[in-house]
Write a protein that holds these residues in place. Structure first.
Motif, PDB file in Angstrom:
ATOM      1  N   ALA A  31      41.100 -10.442  75.518  1.00 56.92           N
ATOM      2  CA  ALA A  31      39.826 -11.171  75.419  1.00 56.92           C
ATOM      3  C   ALA A  31      38.656 -10.203  75.274  1.00 56.92           C
ATOM      4  N   ASP A  32      38.735  -9.055  75.938  1.00 50.01           N
ATOM      5  CA  ASP A  32      37.666  -8.057  75.834  1.00 50.01           C
ATOM      6  C   ASP A  32      37.580  -7.500  74.414  1.00 50.01           C
ATOM      7  N   ALA A  33      38.744  -7.123  73.877  1.00 46.59           N
ATOM      8  CA  ALA A  33      38.764  -6.530  72.533  1.00 46.59           C
ATOM      9  C   ALA A  33      38.401  -7.564  71.471  1.00 46.59           C
ATOM     10  N   THR A  34      38.853  -8.807  71.656  1.00 43.91           N
ATOM     11  CA  THR A  34      38.523  -9.868  70.699  1.00 43.91           C
ATOM     12  C   THR A  34      37.027 -10.135  70.692  1.00 43.91           C
ATOM     13  N   TYR A  35      36.417 -10.183  71.885  1.00 45.26           N
ATOM     14  CA  TYR A  35      34.966 -10.361  71.940  1.00 45.26           C
ATOM     15  C   TYR A  35      34.262  -9.231  71.195  1.00 45.26           C
ATOM     16  N   LEU A  36      34.677  -7.995  71.476  1.00 44.90           N
ATOM     17  CA  LEU A  36      34.008  -6.851  70.858  1.00 44.90           C
ATOM     18  C   LEU A  36      34.115  -6.913  69.344  1.00 44.90           C
ATOM     19  N   ALA A  37      35.287  -7.296  68.826  1.00 39.63           N
ATOM     20  CA  ALA A  37      35.485  -7.366  67.381  1.00 39.63           C
ATOM     21  C   ALA A  37      34.547  -8.368  66.726  1.00 39.63           C
ATOM     22  N   ASN A  38      34.223  -9.433  67.433  1.00 43.92           N
ATOM     23  CA  ASN A  38      33.399 -10.500  66.846  1.00 43.92           C
ATOM     24  C   ASN A  38      31.975 -10.529  67.389  1.00 43.92           C
ATOM     25  N   SER A  39      31.610  -9.510  68.155  1.00 45.11           N
ATOM     26  CA  SER A  39      30.286  -9.488  68.772  1.00 45.11           C
ATOM     27  C   SER A  39      29.233  -9.008  67.787  1.00 45.11           C
ATOM     28  N   HIS A  40      27.960  -9.128  68.210  1.00 47.38           N
ATOM     29  CA  HIS A  40      26.862  -8.643  67.377  1.00 47.38           C
ATOM     30  C   HIS A  40      26.794  -7.124  67.379  1.00 47.38           C
ATOM     31  N   HIS A  41      27.612  -6.460  68.221  1.00 42.88           N
ATOM     32  CA  HIS A  41      27.615  -5.003  68.279  1.00 42.88           C
ATOM     33  C   HIS A  41      28.478  -4.379  67.185  1.00 42.88           C
ATOM     34  N   ALA A  42      29.596  -5.015  66.856  1.00 40.15           N
ATOM     35  CA  ALA A  42      30.602  -4.391  65.993  1.00 40.15           C
ATOM     36  C   ALA A  42      30.054  -3.850  64.671  1.00 40.15           C
ATOM     37  N   PRO A  43      29.224  -4.578  63.935  1.00 45.00           N
ATOM     38  CA  PRO A  43      28.772  -4.063  62.630  1.00 45.00           C
ATOM     39  C   PRO A  43      27.837  -2.857  62.724  1.00 45.00           C
ATOM     40  N   TYR A  44      27.376  -2.528  63.940  1.00 42.95           N
ATOM     41  CA  TYR A  44      26.410  -1.436  64.099  1.00 42.95           C
ATOM     42  C   TYR A  44      26.977  -0.226  64.835  1.00 42.95           C
TER      43      TYR A  44
END
Length: 513
Positions: free
Chosen positions: A342-355
């Protein structure tokens, strides 16, 4: 390459007596060149005099010592010479003492220029000791002592001066002209329990001392929460940009004491809290309250772009921690955080990933359910990621083959580490075939292939096994030759491949703050 101006500057500073006589007649535009030449050639007496007569309001090491049209040597990226830095400090002290003495004579006042000495760009010495250079800890102590010395000297001189200037009534005449004199000393401070008292004293006298210590980046190790608070209370909220608290064993209770102070620093862009001893897996109601308070305070940090929570057990709570951040992170370190899918899935789809420019997931198990989300993280950060570390993540050939296509999309990647993972020589060659296609890649830190160990390596091998088990040097040499052949055929000899932990990679390229 040096310009003719720089060669002339080196010639001028080669004769100290002549240089000293000529300084008042040299055009002010030449002073930065003289400074860099003296710093390079370790002309300490010249450096001291150049600083004492500095004709500008700011003396910025990063600006002066960087690569320029007169000298292509990027001195600011090198460890600073101890003698040169001491000479600069002495030059600043000379300047202030001269100004203090002149300020007491109305007929001898002159326009003061120097206001800021900025040493924030200087490099640390890392783990390597060098007698000729000065590291961040020693530099911090030296600067703090300089501030204390100047304060004591100015008070002593003022006391003597006030006695001479007493009126008939026996009362000292008003003499506050020196209070208008202040040089700000901007630096990155490294404070431990051994240097705490000295640095605290220097910061406390800042408002009344002619030499005022200002902290841009704070690094504190082995300090209690109480001592850390006492330092934070003395820092300039406008100047501070980075807080790093390491090896302090603060826990949730200690961090809860500190977090209310963080929003006071409006320009804070980096918060690094590794080894803080947080474990959210077995929470009492009091601990949960502390955790929620910490999350709330994180949401009040509008400019944080770098976050390090390494070595805290944050299983299942990454969404809560990162979702409240107002700005997208560019650097995130979650090493050894016991991440869940769940942590990694959130990170992959979070507003942080593209930056994300830097991502460290070392020590998290990528061999099973985290592998899919990890591939998604690479895909979503492929146009921004510069630095990726997955050391000790139990990655074997199968997992490597799975995420190599996603890794191949990371067009901006410059550093990749998969150190201490049980990968074979065939897997490493597949990795390098992908790596040579990445246009700006500079460093690949890889493990010793599992088939290059002596017979009997336990399977699956532990980290201890991969580090300490006997190696067949002949096999390793053959693999090194094969990897080198791949680089040669791809015309990518600019890529460094190494089995050693690599600490010299410069993260200045991230430009986080």
């Amino acid at each position: 390459m040096h310009s003719l101006v720089f060669f002339c500057a080196q010639k001028v500073i080669s004769d100290y007596a002549s240089t000293r006589k000529a300084l008042d007649y040299i055009p002010r535009e030449i002073y930065p060149v003289l400074f860099k030449a003296a710093f390079l050639d370790i002309r300490t007496l010249v450096l001291r005099d150049v600083v004492q007569r500095w004709p500008f309001g700011v003396l910025n090491f990063s600006t002066i010592l960087k690569k320029c049209k007169h000298c292509d040597r990027d001195v600011i990226r090198e460890k600073p010479n101890k003698q040169c830095l001491q000479a600069v400090i002495m030059g600043v002290k000379d300047y202030l003492l001269n100004e203090l003495r002149q300020s007491r004579s109305a007929s001898n006042r002159k326009h003061r220029l120097l206001r800021v000495v900025d040493l924030t760009g200087l490099q640390d010495d890392g783990d390597r000791q060098d007698a000729d250079t000065i590291g961040q800890w020693s530099r911090t102590v030296a600067l703090a002592k300089a501030c204390i010395d100047i304060s004591r000297t100015s008070r002593r001189d003022e006391y003597s001066s006030s006695k001479r200037r007493k009126g008939r009534s026996g009362t000292a005449l008003d003499a506050n002209c020196e209070n208008q004199l202040c040089v700000e000393l901007h630096a990155n401070l490294f404070i431990t329990s051994n240097s705490y008292t000295t640095v605290k004293d220097a910061l406390q006298i800042g408002k009344s001392s002619p030499l005022c210590l200002k902290c841009r980046d704070l690094r504190a190790e082995e300090l209690s929460a109480k001592k850390t608070v006492s330092i934070l209370e003395l820092l300039d909220p406008v100047v501070l940009r980075k807080i790093e608290l390491r090896y302090n064993n603060l826990g949730l209770a200690g961090l809860n004491t500190l977090f209310p102070y963080f929003p006071l620093f409006g320009n804070l862009s980096s918060l690094r809290l590794p080894y803080s001893n947080i474990d959210v897996r077995h929470m009492t109601p009091e601990m949960e309250e502390s955790f929620q308070s910490m999350v709330s305070m994180l949401g009040q940090l509008p400019n944080v772009k770098e976050l390090n929570l390494a070595s805290s057990r944050l299983s299942g709570r990454i969404r809560e921690l990162l979702n409240v951040l107002q700005k997208s992170l560019e650097s995130l370190e979650l090493a050894y955080c016991y991440l869940l899918p769940a942590d990694a899935t959130y990170l992959a789809n979070s507003h942080h990933a593209p930056y994300l420019k830097k991502l460290d997931l070392s020590g998290n198990n990528l061999s099973d359910v985290l592998l899919g989300p990890f591939c998604q993280i690479l895909q979503h950060s492929s146009t921004s990621l510069v630095y990726l570390d997955i050391m000790e993540c139990r990655v074997m050939d199968r997992q490597l083959t799975t995420f190599l296509p996603a890794l191949g999309l990371c067009s901006q990647l410059q550093y990749f580490s998969c150190f201490c993972n049980p990968i074979s020589s065939q897997g490493l060659k597949a990795l390098l075939h992908t790596a040579v296609q990445l246009p700006v890649l500079k460093v690949v830190v890889h493990p010793i292939p599992v088939d290059c160990y002596e017979e009997g390596l336990p399977w699956p091998p532990s980290t201890y096994d991969l580090i300490d088990y006997s190696i067949d040097q002949e096999k390793l040499s053959r693999v090194d030759a094969e990897l080198n052949e791949i680089r040669l055929k791809a015309v990518r000899t600019d890529i460094l491949t190494t089995v050693e932990l690599y600490n010299d990679f410069s993260l200045d390229i991230l430009q986080l703050y």
